[in-house]
Motif scaffolding. Structure first.
Motif, mmCIF file in Angstrom:
data_model
loop_
_atom_site.group_PDB
_atom_site.id
_atom_site.type_symbol
_atom_site.label_atom_id
_atom_site.label_comp_id
_atom_site.label_asym_id
_atom_site.label_seq_id
_atom_site.Cartn_x
_atom_site.Cartn_y
_atom_site.Cartn_z
ATOM 1 N N GLN A 203 46.666 59.127 43.692
ATOM 2 C CA GLN A 203 47.343 58.002 43.052
ATOM 3 C C GLN A 203 46.417 57.283 42.077
ATOM 4 N N LEU A 204 45.149 57.170 42.471
ATOM 5 C CA LEU A 204 44.166 56.531 41.591
ATOM 6 C C LEU A 204 43.981 57.354 40.322
ATOM 7 N N HIS B 185 40.291 50.967 33.846
ATOM 8 C CA HIS B 185 40.984 50.683 35.109
ATOM 9 C C HIS B 185 40.085 49.893 36.050
ATOM 10 N N ASP C 119 39.664 48.987 46.940
ATOM 11 C CA ASP C 119 40.172 49.577 45.700
ATOM 12 C C ASP C 119 39.093 49.536 44.615
ATOM 13 N N THR D 155 46.144 59.363 39.005
ATOM 14 C CA THR D 155 47.369 59.219 38.208
ATOM 15 C C THR D 155 47.356 57.906 37.426
ATOM 16 N N ASN D 156 46.927 56.836 38.093
ATOM 17 C CA ASN D 156 46.857 55.529 37.428
ATOM 18 C C ASN D 156 45.891 55.554 36.245
ATOM 19 N N LYS E 1 39.060 55.721 30.316
ATOM 20 C CA LYS E 1 40.222 55.191 31.030
ATOM 21 C C LYS E 1 39.826 54.679 32.414
ATOM 22 N N SER E 2 38.947 55.431 33.089
ATOM 23 C CA SER E 2 38.516 55.006 34.430
ATOM 24 C C SER E 2 37.710 53.710 34.345
ATOM 25 N N ASN F 53 47.383 57.609 33.352
ATOM 26 C CA ASN F 53 48.532 56.970 32.711
ATOM 27 C C ASN F 53 48.159 55.842 31.754
ATOM 28 N N ILE F 54 46.892 55.481 31.706
ATOM 29 C CA ILE F 54 46.468 54.447 30.755
ATOM 30 C C ILE F 54 46.564 55.002 29.334
ATOM 31 N N ARG G 30 37.486 52.698 42.553
ATOM 32 C CA ARG G 30 37.478 52.772 41.090
ATOM 33 C C ARG G 30 36.059 52.968 40.552
#
Length: 247
Positions: A11-12, A202, A64, A14-15, A198-199, A18-19, A68
């Motif tokens: 899920q992480l 996030h 979380d 994917t997040n 992106k990471s 998706n940015i 990240r």
């Protein structure tokens, strides 16, 4: 997927993916330093959870945040590996291109003499492409080998060493392989660079939320407040101030 990236929660990941590119935040601090700074804040915030809970920051936010951080570090590691591979492969490819170019020129020189009295053979030599792109060089070597094997009797008359054809063929294969490896690293490199950025983006969103919460909660407590500041910026500001004053 690389083993360094497998540990990232689906899920992480994917997040992060998706940015949108337009939403990427450009780092203003070396990534390695930033990751260490945020790890320090995560530890600091863990000790302050009771106070931070009052403004909505929970243990899940800290967990979380750590996830990240690890994701960003994984992408940074992959990015650095690919960033360092490309110059090495490029240098190897250029060195082999130089050797292949010399082999091409040597064969053309020999053929022009050997085929000087054969109009058809000489015409093929004059049509040889001397452009320098890697793909064209590989194609030219293959063509020279074909021509040499088409007119062996003309080459035999000048005591031609036919192992040069084998050498040319081997150089062509090596050059094509190295060039393919070099070219395929570029899209992979770009992909990892975007994922690293992106990471980071996030991570920064959540890190800023926790930092701002800490600064709000401990606005009147200097001892706890300092744990929510990025030391890198404070040191840079102090350095610049010191240098301005010394001028």
């Amino acid at each position: 997927m690389n083993k360094n990236l497998v540990s990232i929660r689906p899920q992480l990941l994917t997040n992060i993916q998706n940015i949108a590119l337009k939403d990427i935040i450009t780092p203003t601090i070396p990534i390695a330093i930033y990751l260490q700074e945020i790890e320090n804040i995560a530890v600091w915030a863990t000790d302050d959870l009771t106070a931070l809970n009052k403004v909505g920051i929970t243990a899940n936010h800290i967990k979380d945040l750590k996830d990240r951080i690890n994701a960003c570090r994984s992408f940074q590691t992959e990015w650095l590996k690919l960033k360092n591979i490309k110059p090495t492969k490029q240098k190897e490819c250029e060195e082999l291109r130089h050797v292949a170019s010399k082999q091409r020129d040597e064969l053309v020189f020999i053929y022009r003499y050997a085929f000087r009295n054969n109009i058809a053979a000489l015409k093929e030599i004059k049509a040889i492409n001397k452009k320098n792109t890697t793909a064209e060089l590989v194609a030219t070597l293959a063509n020279l080998i074909r021509i040499g094997r088409t007119y062996p009797e003309l080459l035999e008359k000048i005591s031609f060493d036919f192992t040069q054809l084998d050498k040319g063929k081997e150089l062509g294969y090596k050059l094509q392989g190295q060039h393919s490896d070099f070219v395929t690293t570029t899209p992979e490199k770009d992909k990892i660079k975007y994922l690293r950025d992106k990471s980071y983006t996030h991570l920064k969103h959540l890190a800023d939320d926790i930092k701002n919460a800490g600064k709000f909660v401990f606005a009147k407590n200097k001892e706890r407040l300092k744990g929510y500041e990025i030391a890198y910026y404070k040191k840079k500001k102090a350095y610049l101030k010191e240098n301005v004053n010394s001028q």
